[in-house]
Design a protein around this motif. Sequence first.
Motif: not given
Lengths: 483, 206
Positions: A30-46
């Motif tokens: 995650l430290a290196a991958c923005a896409a996955c960070r975004e995915a994580r945020e999206a998942e937390e949001a849902v």
Amino acid sequence: MTCAGWAERITALVDGELPAGERADLERHLAACAACREAREAEEAVAARLRALPRAPLPAGFSASVMGRVAAAPAPDAGTAPRARVIPYWVFLVGGSAAAAAVVAMVMVGTGPPREMHVAGEKPEASALPQPAAGPGPVMERAALDDAKAPAAAAAPTALPPAKARTAPAETPPPDGGAGTPAPAEKVAEKEKGSREDEGEVPGGGKRGEAKFEAAKEALRDGADRPGEDKVPGGGERAPAAEEATADAEDRGPAPAPEPPRLLLFYKADTLAKGQDAVEKALVSRPDLVAGRKAWRGTTASESDLVGRLREGLEGRKQDATAAVADPDRALREALARIGAAGSEKVLEVRVRAGDVEAFRGALSRSPALVEATALLASLDLDDAVLEEMRRKFRTLSGKDAPAGTGGTGFAAGGGGSGSGAGTEPTPPPPPTPEQLRRLAEPPPPGRPAPDPGAGGEVVLEIHLLAPAAPPATAPKPATPPK
Amino acid sequence: MAADRRADEEAIDRVLSGDRDAFAVLVDRHGPRVHGALLRMLGDPEAADDLAQEALVKAYTALGTFRKGSAFYTWLYAIALNLARSEFRRRKSLKGRPAASLDAAAAGDPDDGRSNGPAEPTARGPGPVEAASGREDAERVHRALAALDEEFREAVVLRDLEGLSYEEIAEATGVPAGTVRSRIHRGRALLRERLVPEADRAGGAR
């Protein structure tokens, strides 16, 4: 790993379900991958949006309603792993016609039946089976009994061909001296008489077929108790099931409740969906017969186990024809022992007036998609010798069942059901007298308040659908320890 | 949680030794969650009420089979889910399409986070100020949930609405924990797809 590979781990991370080692790896990614960070945020949001949904308030009276039903339900038995409402045996109607040609076979399965398979085959003329004596409209008789162990029960048997003989003993009041409203009982009696002439027309009295079937069921239920503790492969808890059944049937628990008698019908279908469809169509075709219904339900693990065993036992049974002649009991037991994984099935509860049971069964049988259990049993090629042997066993076992004013688990206790340990029935007594047979259908012990049989002598039909394709996975085993 | 477990087990013991009324403890403690889960699963308040009651009664009569190794509520959920699945299938086979009746639930969405049951970790309703927009949002989420296939909906409901662990969900649904994770992942992703456009309209996901 590609981001797609991380995707599920992100879910687990969000849920705090990721093992420490994997978490470290993921955090690094995650430290290196923005896409996955975004995915994580999206998942937390849902997840957060879902969590924010308002809780639905419990409907008013929910608890009271549940406790009311609990009061009416059979008490769970700590010692013998009682079962839910499923009666641990099932009744196969072979022939089913109330006319002379009816053969009633009842196979008892369930709580460790292996030890004792009771199969009652009855040729109309033979009438050897006690059941008829127990009461032609056992369903109704039970209703009457539940309500008033009245002479009604006595009168009931009159509908059966052999009934004449039994009419006499039938007249005696129930041994347990149950009090209660004679009214329903008398009605039953009248109906029964009517049906005798009637060749089993539905109106009023239980048709003979139904009567025999019911009676047999009663007797079996009673007999079922005996094996009680018997362990069936696949689950010791089945033993109490028989206890439960009788207990269920007879002992409404401390709180008498308007619990109508319960009949199990088994049908096979190609798939559960087809079977359900067919049953629904039958319901629609005869709305006049159906007093009430519930939603379809899957079964709990033990119910599934039971039916799975039943299904496999039946299929295996075909090969046992030879063995059966020599030792039908053992043959059936072995067939049952060929238990595979529990299948699942669907069950539908329908309330039907006692007198309409036969008509309802007819409606179901007319469906091409449903194969009634009778056909299955017929395919077992049981010959006369086998049937006779089974009948004899059945009679013998039935005779054990002289309700002797036992409390607690009703039949189990009275009939010497050893399952719950409430009673002990070590040796089979001589064949039961008609009086005893009549008692088989009676609910429990003296002093027990006469339960209301339910609205107008209704019966609850449990329609069990068996289909080969049902995935066991859909039936979680609640009773098993956590993985 | 251990105290909760003990409370449940004590109630169970009392019931098994003949004290029917002790079951009310379990009904009060777990009725709301079972009812809530069924409501989200079926979308039909009446069916949810009926099946929740039925699940509890079944749990009562079968209490002797419950093994204390697991939590009572996971077992109860399992019973309830079984009932829901059957009901779902019945509807599907009759109507020929997945039950879309979550719309009913959306329409009749219960009011602002009032909860009659024991405090749930996930119970956080919008305050009075947010009530209006909260309701709209809730309805959108309801509809999105309704559109999910059953197994995804189960997983998401049990996780995000009922707060069960993967292991507990695995027990209640009868699938391995890995499958649970996968279903939650997929379920949320599908919800996201449905909800994102609206979230954008509403100013972004919360």
